[in-house]
Design an enzyme around this catalytic site. Structure first.
Site, mmCIF file in Angstrom:
data_model
loop_
_atom_site.group_PDB
_atom_site.id
_atom_site.type_symbol
_atom_site.label_atom_id
_atom_site.label_comp_id
_atom_site.label_asym_id
_atom_site.label_seq_id
_atom_site.Cartn_x
_atom_site.Cartn_y
_atom_site.Cartn_z
ATOM 1 N N ASP A 11 -62.324 -21.747 41.720
ATOM 2 C CA ASP A 11 -61.775 -20.539 42.346
ATOM 3 C C ASP A 11 -61.669 -19.423 41.298
ATOM 4 O O ASP A 11 -60.587 -18.987 40.965
ATOM 5 C CB ASP A 11 -60.404 -20.826 42.978
ATOM 6 C CG ASP A 11 -59.377 -21.348 41.990
ATOM 7 O OD1 ASP A 11 -59.772 -21.906 40.941
ATOM 8 O OD2 ASP A 11 -58.164 -21.179 42.247
ATOM 9 N N HIS A 245 -56.216 -24.493 30.777
ATOM 10 C CA HIS A 245 -56.176 -25.387 31.939
ATOM 11 C C HIS A 245 -57.556 -25.950 32.270
ATOM 12 O O HIS A 245 -57.840 -27.127 32.059
ATOM 13 C CB HIS A 245 -55.594 -24.648 33.140
ATOM 14 C CG HIS A 245 -54.177 -24.228 32.977
ATOM 15 N ND1 HIS A 245 -53.155 -25.118 32.757
ATOM 16 C CD2 HIS A 245 -53.604 -22.998 33.000
ATOM 17 C CE1 HIS A 245 -52.006 -24.474 32.652
ATOM 18 N NE2 HIS A 245 -52.255 -23.187 32.794
#
Length: 319
Positions: A11, A245
């Site tokens: 995303d 991340h």
């Protein structure tokens, strides 16, 4: 050795872009597809960003539009304060992508690739897990065909790391907890790379400046898109730099020896005050669920060195 076949479900997102850059700079990876999902932006935004990044990185694979909302049809609230209004740090982007979408839905791409290459495809998912859940619903048999599934998401409380959107929940899982629970319950081998390890890895200001100065045009681009991202982290308790991340999930795929893990069935709270919480199954829980792998330790220095070497390799240095 043949390159590892990978589908990247994403995303984009600043950290997604940095992870995709790492994959693109890895000769040991063959990207079979980039699948988009809502999350850091609306689906239109994340798909536009994926098309832009595919062109920037000279990717040979297709970009496949995925889910626009969670399985329950709930609202989508992109975190513009984290990634910017365009989800790529508000850097100027072309009004129209140079590439076109594949025309194949993300969930169909997943099913087709897993069936075409049984036992060979790794799925790397760094956004909400809706596309993976839709693929499982359409074709439950594909779980047995995956080489592995690596998920960036969740938090299990190791080293005091819990949620980042609520006290209990990490953003990707919170966005669609039903999908996450279905993915973790499926009979494919899942490695979960949660905040327990990603909050141990920080790209600080000196690291990012070196990336800008020595990583060529791509390094400068990553610096530019990460200005909003770094400012958000500064305002939320990271004095210099930001957590790594999605690239940590890439490292789990490519250099798994950097991680310490435990194995247990994993559950996701689907509703209530703890919506989106990931937890290890306790006594009497998780009956019939597969045992999955949860990362709890990481060699942060080695991971950052790995990222740096891969970025510089693209500018003529050996990796």
């Amino acid at each position: 050795m043949a390159p590892m076949k990978v589908i990247f479900d994403t995303d984009p997102g600043v950290d997604d872009a940095m992870a995709l850059a790492l994959l693109a700079r890895s000769a040991d990876v063959e990207l079979l597809g980039v699948c988009t999902v809502f999350g850091n932006g609306t689906l239109d935004t994340t798909t536009r960003n994926a098309l832009y990044l595919a062109e920037l990185l000279s990717l040979r694979c297709g970009v496949h539009r995925g889910a626009a909302a969670p399985l329950d049809g709930g609202p989508v609230h992109p975190p513009v304060e984290v990634h910017g209004r365009n989800a790529l740090g508000d850097v100027p982007l072309p009004p129209h992508p140079a590439r076109a979408e594949s025309g194949i839905a993300a969930s169909d791409c997943l099913v087709q690739a897993l069936r075409r290459h049984p036992g060979e495809v790794s799925v790397l998912a760094v956004g909400p897990l809706t596309n993976l859940a839709l693929a499982l619903r359409a074709a439950p048999d594909v779980a047995a065909l995956a080489r592995e599934v690596v998920v960036m998401g969740g938090a299990f409380g190791h080293h005091g790391h819990t949620g980042n959107v609520t006290p209990h929940a990490e953003a990707n899982i919170y966005a669609d907890p039903q999908a996450a629970d279905e993915v973790f319950a499926a009979a494919w081998p899942v490695s979960i790379v949660g905040l327990d390890v990603t909050h141990q890895v920080v790209m600080d200001g000196a690291y990012l400046r070196a990336l800008r100065e020595h990583g060529g045009g791509l390094g400068r681009f990553l610096w530019d898109i990460s200005r909003v991202y770094q400012a958000f982290h500064h305002d939320t308790g990271v004095p210099d730099g930001f957590y790594v991340h999605d690239s940590t999930a890439v490292a789990r795929l490519l250099v798994p020896g950097l991680f310490g893990t435990l194995r247990a069935p994993v559950l996701v709270d689907r509703e209530g005050a703890t919506r989106g919480r990931t937890r290890l199954a306790g006594p009497g829980e998780g009956t019939g669920r597969p045992v999955q792998t949860v990362c709890r330790e990481v060699d942060a220095a080695a991971l950052l060195d790995f990222y740096n070497r891969r970025m510089r390799a693209g500018e003529g240095e050996s990796s």
